[in-house]
Design an enzyme around this catalytic site. Structure first.
Site, mmCIF file in Angstrom:
data_model
loop_
_atom_site.group_PDB
_atom_site.id
_atom_site.type_symbol
_atom_site.label_atom_id
_atom_site.label_comp_id
_atom_site.label_asym_id
_atom_site.label_seq_id
_atom_site.Cartn_x
_atom_site.Cartn_y
_atom_site.Cartn_z
ATOM 1 N N GLY A 215 8.039 5.756 -5.997
ATOM 2 C CA GLY A 215 6.627 5.411 -6.142
ATOM 3 C C GLY A 215 5.757 6.034 -5.070
ATOM 4 O O GLY A 215 6.204 6.865 -4.270
ATOM 5 N N GLY A 217 3.263 6.020 -1.682
ATOM 6 C CA GLY A 217 3.259 5.345 -0.386
ATOM 7 C C GLY A 217 4.298 5.936 0.551
ATOM 8 O O GLY A 217 5.139 6.735 0.147
ATOM 9 N N GLY A 218 4.215 5.520 1.806
ATOM 10 C CA GLY A 218 5.046 6.104 2.853
ATOM 11 C C GLY A 218 6.534 5.901 2.643
ATOM 12 O O GLY A 218 7.323 6.847 2.764
ATOM 13 N N ILE A 219 6.959 4.675 2.310
ATOM 14 C CA ILE A 219 8.397 4.396 2.279
ATOM 15 C C ILE A 219 9.128 5.175 1.178
ATOM 16 O O ILE A 219 10.131 5.839 1.464
ATOM 17 C CB ILE A 219 8.677 2.876 2.171
ATOM 18 C CG1 ILE A 219 8.135 2.175 3.420
ATOM 19 C CG2 ILE A 219 10.167 2.599 2.025
ATOM 20 C CD1 ILE A 219 8.292 0.665 3.402
ATOM 21 N N GLU A 238 7.168 8.343 -12.575
ATOM 22 C CA GLU A 238 5.742 8.458 -12.868
ATOM 23 C C GLU A 238 5.182 9.622 -12.038
ATOM 24 O O GLU A 238 4.637 10.562 -12.548
ATOM 25 C CB GLU A 238 5.116 7.127 -12.476
ATOM 26 C CG GLU A 238 3.639 7.074 -12.469
ATOM 27 C CD GLU A 238 3.206 5.695 -11.981
ATOM 28 O OE1 GLU A 238 3.995 4.726 -12.112
ATOM 29 O OE2 GLU A 238 2.095 5.589 -11.455
ATOM 30 N N LEU A 313 2.517 -4.547 -0.578
ATOM 31 C CA LEU A 313 1.764 -4.941 0.618
ATOM 32 C C LEU A 313 2.201 -6.314 1.107
ATOM 33 O O LEU A 313 2.264 -6.571 2.308
ATOM 34 C CB LEU A 313 0.259 -4.956 0.305
ATOM 35 C CG LEU A 313 -0.370 -3.578 0.032
ATOM 36 C CD1 LEU A 313 -1.772 -3.718 -0.556
ATOM 37 C CD2 LEU A 313 -0.409 -2.737 1.310
ATOM 38 N N GLY A 336 2.389 2.177 -12.102
ATOM 39 C CA GLY A 336 3.594 1.933 -12.904
ATOM 40 C C GLY A 336 4.590 1.042 -12.199
ATOM 41 O O GLY A 336 5.782 1.073 -12.521
HETATM 42 N N1 COA Z 1 -1.854 -7.723 4.729
HETATM 43 C C1 COA Z 1 -2.926 -7.020 5.132
HETATM 44 N N2 COA Z 1 -2.900 -5.672 5.308
HETATM 45 C C2 COA Z 1 -1.746 -5.037 5.050
HETATM 46 C C3 COA Z 1 -0.597 -5.712 4.620
HETATM 47 C C4 COA Z 1 -0.683 -7.120 4.464
HETATM 48 N N3 COA Z 1 0.364 -7.824 4.053
HETATM 49 N N4 COA Z 1 0.396 -4.797 4.462
HETATM 50 C C5 COA Z 1 -0.112 -3.613 4.760
HETATM 51 N N5 COA Z 1 -1.402 -3.753 5.116
HETATM 52 C C6 COA Z 1 -2.307 -2.668 5.523
HETATM 53 C C7 COA Z 1 -1.652 -1.708 6.503
HETATM 54 O O1 COA Z 1 -1.798 -2.179 7.838
HETATM 55 C C8 COA Z 1 -2.425 -0.435 6.246
HETATM 56 O O2 COA Z 1 -3.689 -0.545 6.884
HETATM 57 P P1 COA Z 1 -4.303 0.684 7.738
HETATM 58 O O3 COA Z 1 -4.540 1.760 6.735
HETATM 59 O O4 COA Z 1 -5.543 0.086 8.311
HETATM 60 O O5 COA Z 1 -3.249 1.035 8.755
HETATM 61 C C9 COA Z 1 -2.711 -0.491 4.753
HETATM 62 O O6 COA Z 1 -2.582 -1.875 4.374
HETATM 63 C C10 COA Z 1 -1.748 0.346 3.919
HETATM 64 O O7 COA Z 1 -0.420 -0.033 4.169
HETATM 65 P P2 COA Z 1 0.779 1.003 4.020
HETATM 66 O O8 COA Z 1 2.024 0.244 4.186
HETATM 67 O O9 COA Z 1 0.566 2.177 4.924
HETATM 68 O O10 COA Z 1 0.574 1.490 2.527
HETATM 69 P P3 COA Z 1 1.154 2.731 1.743
HETATM 70 O O11 COA Z 1 0.250 3.878 1.842
HETATM 71 O O12 COA Z 1 2.587 2.967 2.094
HETATM 72 O O13 COA Z 1 1.059 2.192 0.239
HETATM 73 C C11 COA Z 1 1.088 0.445 -1.426
HETATM 74 C C12 COA Z 1 1.676 0.995 -0.114
HETATM 75 C C13 COA Z 1 1.859 -0.808 -1.779
HETATM 76 C C14 COA Z 1 -0.389 0.145 -1.251
HETATM 77 C C15 COA Z 1 1.265 1.535 -2.524
HETATM 78 O O14 COA Z 1 2.618 1.828 -2.663
HETATM 79 C C16 COA Z 1 0.740 1.069 -3.878
HETATM 80 O O15 COA Z 1 -0.433 1.155 -4.132
HETATM 81 N N6 COA Z 1 1.626 0.575 -4.745
HETATM 82 C C17 COA Z 1 1.270 0.078 -6.072
HETATM 83 C C18 COA Z 1 1.483 1.105 -7.139
HETATM 84 C C19 COA Z 1 2.906 1.496 -7.334
HETATM 85 O O16 COA Z 1 3.822 1.034 -6.692
HETATM 86 N N7 COA Z 1 3.127 2.388 -8.283
HETATM 87 C C20 COA Z 1 4.482 2.811 -8.592
HETATM 88 C C21 COA Z 1 4.631 4.146 -9.161
HETATM 89 S S1 COA Z 1 3.716 5.479 -8.373
#
Ligand code: COA
Length: 439
Positions: A215, A217-219, A238, A313, A336
């Site tokens: 998916g 995001g960073g991880i 996706e 998140l 997705g």
């Molecule tokens: N409460 C408040 N803020 C939070 C948080 C929480 N529980 N967890 C993370 N954050 C903040 C982080 O501190 C970071 O803030 P910053 O930009 O000010 O540093 C921000 O949220 C983003 O967190 P991060 O872990 O860096 O996000 P990411 O870029 O790795 O993306 C998702 C993670 C979950 C947002 C992303 O994977 C997503 O949108 N997923 C949904 C869609 C998906 O999974 N699709 C699948 C197929 S592509």
């Protein structure tokens, strides 16, 4: 007319394309790196001529004036399937609104609501048979083209020519605008120590011969680096990513053991760096297919040993994942996530993995300070959107281990999720769970 003459008859300038937009139009723009940057960056220039133009879009790669600048709000309203940083920033201005969706049905549901008057997208250059490629996305674009009154595409020689549902004939297009900007890229970050630990846990769960989805995001991106010792992996995803290119070049992805479309890497869109775009260009081993097919959980489940890897998140102790909002504030979208998690569990030997850091450093309101919070919580933040339901969650992984939740009771989930929470928060989580009678 021959192909060249047909193409020429459809060629217009960006300004002429903009002049075709009328008040009240419903526009759909292609997704993210496939969006028509030239037209969108000039859309605001017709603001004095149009009112109430609705633009549906997904993860825009630029902060276009028409939605960033509050002064155009009577002319344009943007509606998005996936928020970008710019959309988050201007949400307060009422120029953008979120469209809740699952990716595999985002096109059909939108069409049930309103049909587009205009589709705006991009494509690679035309071939001798009159075909062009929608290049980086077939997520919803084909359905929108099939239903739009007017289809305008920017033709850009820098857009990779991909195969699959991206290939369309010039006769399906009303007008083309020639452009030559570079394809937008996203940076690839070096994996951190936490990423490596999480990646190793996940690598232990991915058997040789599995088909994987990674998916956004960073991880998930970091996980690819930990799969380098695997054999005969396949791709049904996706989003096609740089990590997949690395795995292919290392001989890890062979697509030989795939039970659905063996020999092909399958995706609905691609987003990454120039290296990725060069890899998919004219590459018959990669098929960019409709999101309505690729992400259908029934289709995903046709792959044996399908492993979906996404991130979130916030997750509560019952397994509800909020992956798209911070409280009530929209952050991204469901995309997705649920499609792929459910699909992987439909697959014989399949697994769905949600990987997250146990904690986040978040901004303290009205201050420049940050504080550490647990991403595993007893209750999701007020207003949080549940992207993946607790009925559909399977494995959850943090840097402290793996919690297997499929089929478990709330009692087991509490124990397992507290077991992978950050040690500093475990006691507090236990106390809160007890107080809320979460058993
Ligand atoms: N409460 C408040 N803020 C939070 C948080 C929480 N529980 N967890 C993370 N954050 C903040 C982080 O501190 C970071 O803030 P910053 O930009 O000010 O540093 C921000 O949220 C983003 O967190 P991060 O872990 O860096 O996000 P990411 O870029 O790795 O993306 C998702 C993670 C979950 C947002 C992303 O994977 C997503 O949108 N997923 C949904 C869609 C998906 O999974 N699709 C699948 C197929 S592509």
């Amino acid at each position: 007319m021959n192909i060249k003459e047909i193409y020429k008859s459809k060629l217009i300038s960006c300004e002429e394309a903009l002049n075709k937009i009328k008040s009240g139009d419903n526009i759909v723009s292609a997704l993210s790196p496939a969006e028509p940057r030239e037209i969108l960056s000039k859309l605001h220039t017709i603001s004095d001529k149009v009112r109430d133009v609705n633009i549906a879009t997904c993860l825009p790669m630029a902060d276009y004036e028409y939605f960033i600048n509050h002064k155009y709000k009577d002319s344009f309203l943007m509606e998005g399937w996936f928020y970008s940083p710019g959309m988050r920033k201007v949400h307060k201005n009422k120029t953008v609104s979120f469209i809740p969706n699952h990716l595999h049905i985002c096109a059909s549901k939108r069409l049930a609501h309103r049909s587009p008057n205009v589709f705006l997208g991009t494509a690679s250059t035309i071939d001798k048979h009159g075909f062009i490629s929608l290049s980086l996305s077939a997520t919803y674009e084909r359905e929108m083209i099939e239903n739009a009154d007017l289809v305008i595409l920017e033709i850009n020689p820098n857009m990779p020519r991909t195969f699959g549902d991206t290939i369309i004939h010039i006769s399906e297009v009303d007008f083309v605008v020639e452009t030559d900007y570079e394809v937008p890229e996203i940076p690839i970050l070096e994996p951190s120590e936490k990423d490596r630990i999480i990646g190793k846990y996940i690598a232990e769960m991915v058997e040789d011969g599995s088909t994987i989805q990674l998916g956004i995001g960073g991880i998930p991106n970091a996980v690819a680096a930990e799969l380098m010792n695997k054999k005969d992996l396949g791709i049904h995803t996706e989003m096609f990513t740089d990590g997949m290119v690395d795995l292919y070049e290392a001989g890890v992805i062979t697509s030989k053991k795939k039970t659905l479309m063996p020999g092909k890497m399958v995706a609905t869109f691609a987003l990454g760096t120039k290296k990725l775009y060069e890899f998919i260009d004219d590459n018959p081993a990669v098929n960019i297919l409709r999101g309505s097919w690729v992400n259908d959980p029934y289709i995903i489940g046709k792959n044996y040993k399908m492993v979906s890897i996404n991130t979130t998140l916030e997750i509560d102790l019952t397994g509800q994942c909020c992956s798209e909002s911070i409280g009530h504030m929209q952050f991204s979208g469901t995309g997705g996530q649920a499609d792929t998690a459910i699909g992987a569990q439909n697959s014989p030997g399949g697994k769905s993995i949600i990987a997250l850091y146990s904690t986040a450093r978040v901004k303290v309101p009205n201050s420049n300070e940050r504080k550490t919070i647990s991403k595993i919580v007893t209750r999701l933040a007020r207003g949080a959107a549940v992207s993946l339901s607790r009925n559909d969650v399977d494995f959850v992984v943090t840097e402290y281990g793996v919690a297997a939740l499929r089929g478990t009771s709330i009692r087991d989930r509490i124990e397992r999720l507290i077991g992978i929470a950050h040690p500093d928060f475990r006691e507090q989580l236990r106390e809160e769970a007890e107080e809320l009678m979460m058993w």
